[in-house]
Design a protein around this motif. Structure first.
Motif, PDB file in Angstrom:
ATOM      1  N   GLY A  42       0.800  -1.222   0.000  1.00  0.00           N
ATOM      2  CA  GLY A  42       0.000   0.000   0.000  1.00  0.00           C
ATOM      3  C   GLY A  42       0.829   1.265   0.000  1.00  0.00           C
ATOM      4  N   THR A  48      -4.000   1.274  -7.327  1.00  0.00           N
ATOM      5  CA  THR A  48      -5.095   2.153  -6.900  1.00  0.00           C
ATOM      6  C   THR A  48      -6.363   1.933  -7.713  1.00  0.00           C
ATOM      7  OG1 THR A  48      -3.496   3.826  -6.214  1.00  0.00           O
ATOM      8  CG2 THR A  48      -5.769   4.561  -6.514  1.00  0.00           C
ATOM      9  N   ASP A  54     -13.597   7.002  -3.191  1.00  0.00           N
ATOM     10  CA  ASP A  54     -12.269   7.238  -2.623  1.00  0.00           C
ATOM     11  C   ASP A  54     -11.214   6.383  -3.317  1.00  0.00           C
ATOM     12  OD1 ASP A  54     -13.222   9.018  -0.633  1.00  0.00           O
ATOM     13  OD2 ASP A  54     -13.803   7.305   0.618  1.00  0.00           O
ATOM     14  N   VAL A  56      -8.268   4.043  -3.276  1.00  0.00           N
ATOM     15  CA  VAL A  56      -7.705   3.126  -2.284  1.00  0.00           C
ATOM     16  C   VAL A  56      -6.685   2.226  -2.977  1.00  0.00           C
ATOM     17  CG1 VAL A  56      -9.805   3.102  -0.883  1.00  0.00           C
ATOM     18  CG2 VAL A  56      -9.441   1.335  -2.574  1.00  0.00           C
ATOM     19  N   GLN A  57      -5.735   1.783  -2.217  1.00  0.00           N
ATOM     20  CA  GLN A  57      -4.713   0.891  -2.762  1.00  0.00           C
ATOM     21  C   GLN A  57      -5.171  -0.540  -2.523  1.00  0.00           C
ATOM     22  OE1 GLN A  57      -1.119   2.614  -1.193  1.00  0.00           O
ATOM     23  NE2 GLN A  57      -1.261   4.246  -2.704  1.00  0.00           N
ATOM     24  N   SER A  58      -5.535  -1.188  -3.609  1.00  0.00           N
ATOM     25  CA  SER A  58      -6.237  -2.465  -3.526  1.00  0.00           C
ATOM     26  C   SER A  58      -5.384  -3.607  -3.001  1.00  0.00           C
ATOM     27  CB  SER A  58      -6.842  -2.832  -4.882  1.00  0.00           C
ATOM     28  OG  SER A  58      -5.847  -2.984  -5.862  1.00  0.00           O
ATOM     29  N   ASP A  60      -3.863  -3.439  -0.308  1.00  0.00           N
ATOM     30  CA  ASP A  60      -3.861  -3.249   1.134  1.00  0.00           C
ATOM     31  C   ASP A  60      -5.261  -3.309   1.732  1.00  0.00           C
ATOM     32  OD1 ASP A  60      -2.325  -2.798   3.410  1.00  0.00           O
ATOM     33  OD2 ASP A  60      -2.590  -0.629   3.319  1.00  0.00           O
ATOM     34  N   VAL A  61      -6.248  -3.748   0.928  1.00  0.00           N
ATOM     35  CA  VAL A  61      -7.637  -3.777   1.382  1.00  0.00           C
ATOM     36  C   VAL A  61      -8.161  -5.202   1.301  1.00  0.00           C
ATOM     37  CG1 VAL A  61      -9.978  -2.975   0.860  1.00  0.00           C
ATOM     38  CG2 VAL A  61      -8.053  -1.416   0.601  1.00  0.00           C
ATOM     39  N   SER A 108      -6.241   7.753  -9.013  1.00  0.00           N
ATOM     40  CA  SER A 108      -6.143   8.751  -7.935  1.00  0.00           C
ATOM     41  C   SER A 108      -6.598  10.111  -8.442  1.00  0.00           C
ATOM     42  CB  SER A 108      -4.700   8.849  -7.419  1.00  0.00           C
ATOM     43  OG  SER A 108      -4.355   7.692  -6.714  1.00  0.00           O
TER      44      SER A 108
END
Length: 153
Positions: A42, A48, A54, A56-58, A60-61, A108
């Motif tokens: 992330g 991203t 929003d 988000v960095q995928s 890290d999710v 982003s």
């Protein structure tokens, strides 16, 4: 575990461990290769995507955290025949060299422009602070986003 993901306006039922990173499900299960694996921590932004507006960095999710939410990947914003204004601007300004980071940078920027269509240079820089580009095209990236800001409805 079975989860329903809403990706680019289409619902997909996937069988995945709830802790599996969203990036892996997008790339491996849904075959959407636009979000790239970069650092896996992330920190680089190559992965991203946009979740409920929003960036988000995928990587890290966990996939369970986005079930039922609206997920947009680079594949969901334009096509080769009809690119998104950001994609057109990046091409016009030749804002990429290797291109590895560009899908994350564009996502982003899209999240920013969706929220702030007339974003300032400082806001653009702040929105992109989680996206690393090693090619040195930062001034072209800023120019492309400024151009797209003028074209995005």
């Amino acid at each position: 575990m079975s989860l329903v993901l809403n990706v680019n306006g289409t619902k997909h039922e996937v069988a995945a461990d709830p802790e599996t990173p969203l990036l892996y499900v997008l790339r491996n299960d849904l075959k959407l290769k636009g979000a790239r694996f970069g650092c896996g921590l992330g920190q680089c932004g190559a992965c991203t995507v946009i979740v409920d507006g929003d960036a988000v960095q995928s990587c890290d999710v966990p996939v369970s955290a986005v079930a039922g939410k609206s997920i947009t990947t680079i594949e969901g914003i334009g096509t080769a025949a009809d690119p998104h204004p950001l994609q057109r601007a990046f091409i016009r300004h030749q804002a990429g060299q290797c291109g590895y980071c560009l899908s994350g940078v564009i996502m982003s920027a899209k999240a920013l422009l969706d929220a702030r269509p007339q974003a300032t240079d400082d806001e653009i820089r702040e929105a992109l602070k989680g996206n690393l580009c090693r090619c040195g095209t930062h001034t072209r990236i800023l120019s492309a986003i400024r151009t797209a800001a003028g074209e995005t409805p």
